[in-house]
Design an enzyme around this catalytic site. Structure first.
Site, PDB file in Angstrom:
ATOM      1  CD  GLU A 133       5.460   9.120  -5.590  1.00  0.00           C
ATOM      2  OE1 GLU A 133       4.876   9.981  -6.255  1.00  0.00           O
ATOM      3  OE2 GLU A 133       6.687   9.087  -5.430  1.00  0.00           O
TER       4      GLU A 133
ATOM      5  CD  GLN B 191      10.528   8.775  -9.427  1.00  0.00           C
ATOM      6  OE1 GLN B 191       9.536   9.197  -9.999  1.00  0.00           O
ATOM      7  NE2 GLN B 191      10.584   8.623  -8.115  1.00  0.00           N
TER       8      GLN B 191
END
Lengths: 392, 385, 392, 385
Positions: free
Chosen positions: C247, C131
């Site tokens: 998440e 990421q």
């Protein structure tokens, strides 16, 4: 740097200890260990008589300069004085606002005439003082003063309301911060007034606290006459801040001694009821003991400041330290008592000394600047961090 | 597995919120707590007759609603929010649980019926001191041919001076074997004395048994006092959780209104962060309560319950009680601080929560006591008592 | 509300448990309990092979909808999957950023063509993702994006720098938030890009951390080609925030299971070295055990949300809770080890698993929004308290 | 009584600040900590020759400066601020103290002279494990007609692999009686092994004694290991206090520079309040250190010292070590948090302080260990060991 006292100081210790042994008896016996936090309203009259007995012995205002009638003791001897007073169980001093706050402020900012007028009553224990600082809705924001002072035919007259005033009923005088300039805001345009309590324009209303008792009061001023103004109109903030500075003086050591008495009681209960065998309680008692001893050395460092600057931090953290410590002590007292901590001594709500202390400690972190305000002060004044933004 | 309230449970919560906000406001609490009984009997009557909360988890065969312990927790949480002064905890979370866990069919039939009709009950066990396990029982019994004799003292008995039915724990005067007995509170030889407390919203009493003679059928069949106390811990934790939430809500509302230094004090980061920490406490407390209630439910279901889940009772109870005790005290203390000076007055309600938080913390074992109990399960492989 | 699993779920539990018992052996035996926090860079290649073995067994992306190649498991079965995976000591999943973040985001915002292009590589464990969120100097202020995206001959080209990128060396793809509108500020004018790592314009530089190892990297983009943009230019913030929402999904339960393994190791050491007899250590172990169990039930409440609103708070506090808990666990691990906690296993600085965990936990309260930022979010979004003022 | 530094003590502090800021910067610390010895011997030489710190509290009759323990604390505090890598703590705060407290005149004369000349020393006592009292000694000695034989292992010996003089504690193999011995580190039968540590700025070693034979005069006259360790605790606390102050200073400087959300993060109230709490920790730590140093001073003055003050040694040492351990760890952890991501990199110095704080916390007993020691003095009336 050293810890031991000189022979001369030890002689002084014997002097005060034996005076107390002789004098704190008879009619005053019942006052031992009374009048502390949460107990301040008890035996107010008897404690005023005691104050006068102290004065006769020359034991009031021991830290004041001799020229103003004090005993002019060194820091060391003041430390000893407070230690011995507490060791003997000397009662909470009803005169402490006069001796510790009003007096030193008058000495610093008063005219000769004012000194002559106000100091003797403090010195001989006949005139008690209370303070008019906080206002409803202002809280820790001391500059948010709404009480007004107007000059009418040469005399200042006050109108407004103060709150959290202890011993207001028993006091002869009150010092009051009020706004002399109606156009001013915040810390500008304030005056510092000395006000006689016994007059038609002053009304005292007790505040019932969470203990069910009423040590604190609201004081209402309606066109009340101010006997005097200290300094000039507009100097109120400066004088008020200086006064708060006196609060951090040697008398904090006396406060610590009453903390020590509380801790001793807790330790003695723990030994009796088995809590002293509980490992987490042991940790907390050790922590409390440490905190108090270190508070003492922190105060001594603050009082012996000779290092220019570095020691200021010791002073800035002092309030946050003792308030947080005392709050924890209150909780510890209850946890040492265990389930019995709930049981009240008698009647519907007569709390024990430790229960009352426990509840009262929750105000320690609020009055005189909350822990939050104290942390701001440390960060801004001590560390130079940015001030809180004020919204436009 | 389903870890959320059902539609029906949500409805119970909602109706409890509505009922209590009308009936248990500040004035009502203050009036009730000033009395010796400590509750308004008319209000208790409407709790029983309108809401039927006292019978929530009494099985239908004994005249109750036959719902589970999650429903008890839902109701207790709402009572905690409103500081309801009532004999609910003593009657339902001590009394009914003791009957359900230890009574035989005849005992449950007889005594549950009385409770369903509105009689109050409580459990007396501790002989005093810091321990909240069955080891704290000091009263003694001896069994004769026709009757049983009980002697001894009971401390910290919730609503002990007002309850109409007593369930008491005692030890065989020779073997030390624990047993439980149920009796009417007005039995000869029972002396009951209210002991006023710092937290006035829950009343405690001391009971003295002086040669109290009971029929043999007053002895309950079971004697698992440990599990009964664990069920009570979970219910008390639910009440604590409700209190922790209430003081958070009230404190946030207060700081949003209160201005200082020219702004609402809610805009200060330290106040926001304190409120955030309180939120965390209340949320995790809630998870602890519902976990505990699910376990309790399987225990109460007896052989129909999931035995694996049921076996976690003492662990779940100690976790719920430890976490919620600390959470409530933290939130109440923080809330008092956020209220500043007014929190220190009798007039504002904060101190009522603050005192309730302390008394609830101590009752049935505080955080440290319950953590040590957990530790002995984790580290010593001992069975908890 | 009930805790017990259905018979069907228990059957599923046996299925995954026995698959793991058979497959997590042989060459994969060495991977057991590896690749967790502080150990993420270890055995990266072998763990990629393991990822592919998982995929062959149908055990990747178990929560994805079946229509996108997932197993479409219920929440309960996902819970069971994570429990059993951790119980077996399954290694840290190198595919977790693809499976947990990139994949769900592409499913939500990608075109059919994009789904066809990217999802299979994630599903079969052949393509790993990393990421590109944080930038140097931005910290928790995610909207402070300086990386630029410029459209050159129909292709987006990126220039800038990202930081705290784990597994950057091993990854095939990176998702990157970059500024598509050079005039824009903060969360406006951003795009969400999918970037191939193996190209001249991408350079990865490891960051040496306090552990002496380098799980994290800086990633420099210099005119790097973005293979795709997800959504439209300007939608980057919206998509990025949605991704962060993923998440907080079921994978947190997997994280908890690796916490449980750590706690088990600590308990076992305490029993061996006598720390289990120390009353303060006992309190802390009980506290840690409680915290972890309650974290689990808090997560389940968050995942089973049906109460409209009230349960949102359970989600808002989640990060603050686990991060603070884990940080305390790290300290506890060292204190249980006692003086031996200082001794490193071998070589000049080869830390043990617990030492490494201890040091790493200090980042838990920083990355993904510091504890301070989390508290702001709880207060502002959860409690409706005023937002922090932005200076003009 | 005078609780402030004298002019002379202030001068020592100032010169220490100057010397260390030049000689113990980040690069110097990193270079030294990467070596096995763990310090730069050239720098140690200038500490001894230019600053004479190693001889600060060695009496003039043994070649030292004859100053007090407050001066040792002043120097240690500054070393802690700068993370100085040096054998100072081992040589002076363990070795010299052991000689001064336990040596007879001949022993002090001989060994202090070597230290004044620049030799390094340390004290070895623990046989391993969590206890830091003299009870941790497991090595054994037996006294023969001509010589003494020592056997056993010593763990966590500060600078044990590099020190030139060893003072070791052992027990009589029959009576268990404790004794202290001084010997050159290169004596036959002494094996020394560096044990690398998480905190690289202080080195530890394990020593094995296999039938080490010593002359009878190597046995020190005194054996009050407890007091020697207490003196070391106070010195270590001074170093911790310096570290706690340094990490506060560095963190405040960092947040004043660092901008986020359009403002310096120093302007966020939560950061300010964290810094305020760190200030409190550092300030109270300093009071604890100077209280401890004053007590130590009276102890070292022997019969010339104020016995009442001296009697507080174990209490003062445990208070200083407990408070400063927690303060340093709190400040280092908070400082790391205030630094955000960069605090987590090898490049910034925060982690060096963070690791030093942890290793210092553990060495000679952490907060809990020292509090329990205090508690036993307060509650059990036991003499501390």
């Amino acid at each position: 740097m050293k810890l031991s006292f000189s022979a001369e100081d030890e002689t002084f210790r014997e002097e005060i200890a034996s005076w107390l042994a002789v004098n704190l008896g008879g009619e005053f016996e019942q006052l031992r260990y009374r009048g502390g936090p949460g107990d301040e309203h008890m035996f107010a009259h008897e404690r005023k008589v005691w104050e006068q007995a102290m004065a006769k012995g020359g034991w009031t205002c021991v830290g004041w300069p001799a020229e103003h009638g004090g005993r002019g003791l060194s820091i060391e001897q003041q430390v000893i004085f407070h230690e011995e007073y507490a060791r003997a169980g000397g009662p909470g001093r009803v005169g402490h606002i006069g001796e510790g706050l009003a007096g030193p402020t008058i000495i610093a900012y008063g005219t000769d005439e004012q000194k002559k007028k106000y100091l003797p009553g403090i010195l001989n224990g006949t005139e008690l003082w209370c303070q008019g600082y906080s206002e409803p809705g202002a809280g820790s924001d001391l500059a948010n003063v709404k009480t007004k002072a107007v000059l009418v035919e040469g005399r200042w007259r006050l109108s407004g309301q103060k709150v959290w005033t202890s011993l207001a009923h028993e006091s002869d005088w009150c010092f009051v911060i009020a706004r002399t300039d109606p156009e001013s805001v915040r810390h500008k345009g304030l005056g510092f007034f000395l006000v006689r309590m016994d007059q038609p324009g002053v009304e005292v209303r007790p505040i019932e606290q969470l203990t069910g008792t009423s040590e604190f009061n609201e004081v209402f001023f309606e066109d009340a006459i101010a006997e005097d103004i200290l300094g000039e109109p507009g100097e109120g903030w400066k004088i008020g801040m200086a006064l708060l500075g006196f609060e951090r003086g040697v008398s904090t050591l006396g406060q610590q001694m009453s903390f020590q008495n509380e801790l001793n009681e807790i330790i003695s209960i723990a030994k009796q009821n088995g809590a002293a065998q509980d490992a987490t309680i042991r940790q907390r008692i050790a922590e409390a003991h440490m905190g108090l001893r270190l508070m003492r050395y922190n105060a001594m460092r603050m009082l012996s400041d000779n290092s220019g600057g570095a020691e200021d931090s010791a002073a800035l953290v002092y309030k946050l330290h003792w308030a947080s410590w005392h709050r924890n002590l209150g909780k510890l007292a209850m946890d040492v008592l265990g389930p019995d901590s709930e049981l009240v001594e008698s009647g519907p709500y007569n709390l024990s000394r430790l229960q009352s202390m426990y509840l009262f400690t929750r105000s320690d972190t609020i009055y005189g600047g909350t822990n939050q305000v104290q942390r701001n002060i440390i960060a801004e004044r001590g560390l130079g961090m940015p001030k809180e933004q004020r919204p436009q | 597995m389903e870890f959320a309230l059902t539609e029906e449970q949500l409805m119970i919560r909602e109706s409890a919120e509505g009922f209590l906000s009308a009936k248990s406001n500040s004035a009502a609490v203050r009036e009730a707590m000033a009395t010796e009984a400590g509750y308004d009997s008319a209000l208790w009557q409407s709790v029983c007759e309108e809401m039927f909360w006292h019978a929530v988890h009494i099985p239908e065969e004994y005249g109750g609603l036959g719902l589970g312990y999650v429903e008890v927790a839902v109701v207790m949480e709402q009572m905690g929010r409103r500081l309801l002064c009532s004999p609910y905890f003593a009657t339902v979370c001590l009394g009914v649980n003791a009957l359900l866990l230890a009574g035989n069919n005849a005992q449950k039939t007889k005594w549950c019926a009385e409770i369903v009709e509105g009689k109050t009950a409580t459990l007396a066990f501790s002989g005093g001191g810091r321990d909240w396990s069955p080891n704290s029982v000091t009263a003694q019994y001896s069994i004769g041919a026709e009757s049983i004799e009980l002697n001894g003292e009971f401390h910290y008995v919730v609503d002990g001076h007002s309850a109409e039915i007593l369930i008491v724990a005692a030890r065989d005067c020779e073997s030390g074997q624990l047993a439980l007995f149920v009796l009417p509170a007005d039995t000869n030889g029972v002396q009951r004395k209210w002991t006023p407390t710092m937290d006035q919203t829950r009343k405690l009493a001391t009971l003295s048994f002086d040669s109290v003679t009971l029929p043999r059928e007053s002895r309950l069949e079971g004697n698992d006092l440990g599990s009964i106390l664990d069920l009570a811990r979970i219910a008390l934790a639910a009440e604590q959780c409700g209190g922790a939430q209430a003081i958070l809500d009230q404190s946030v509302a207060y700081v949003q209104e209160r201005e200082q230094f020219g702004r609402t004090i809610a805009s200060f980061q330290s106040i926001k962060h304190k409120a955030a920490d309180m939120t965390l406490q209340a949320e995790v407390a809630r998870s602890a309560v519902y976990y505990g209630a699910c376990v309790a439910q399987e225990v109460l279901a007896g052989s129909d319950g999931d035995q694996h889940v049921a076996s976690e009772l003492s662990e779940a109870a100690s976790m719920a009680k430890a976490y919620c005790s600390d959470a409530y005290f933290f939130n109440a203390g923080s809330g008092l601080q956020m209220h500043g000076g007014v929190g220190f007055t009798w007039e504002y309600d904060v101190h009522l929560y603050f005192k309730r938080a302390k008394s609830s913390e101590s009752l049935l074992g505080d955080g440290a006591w319950n953590r040590e109990r957990l530790a002995s399960q984790l580290l010593d492989g001992e069975a908890a008592s």
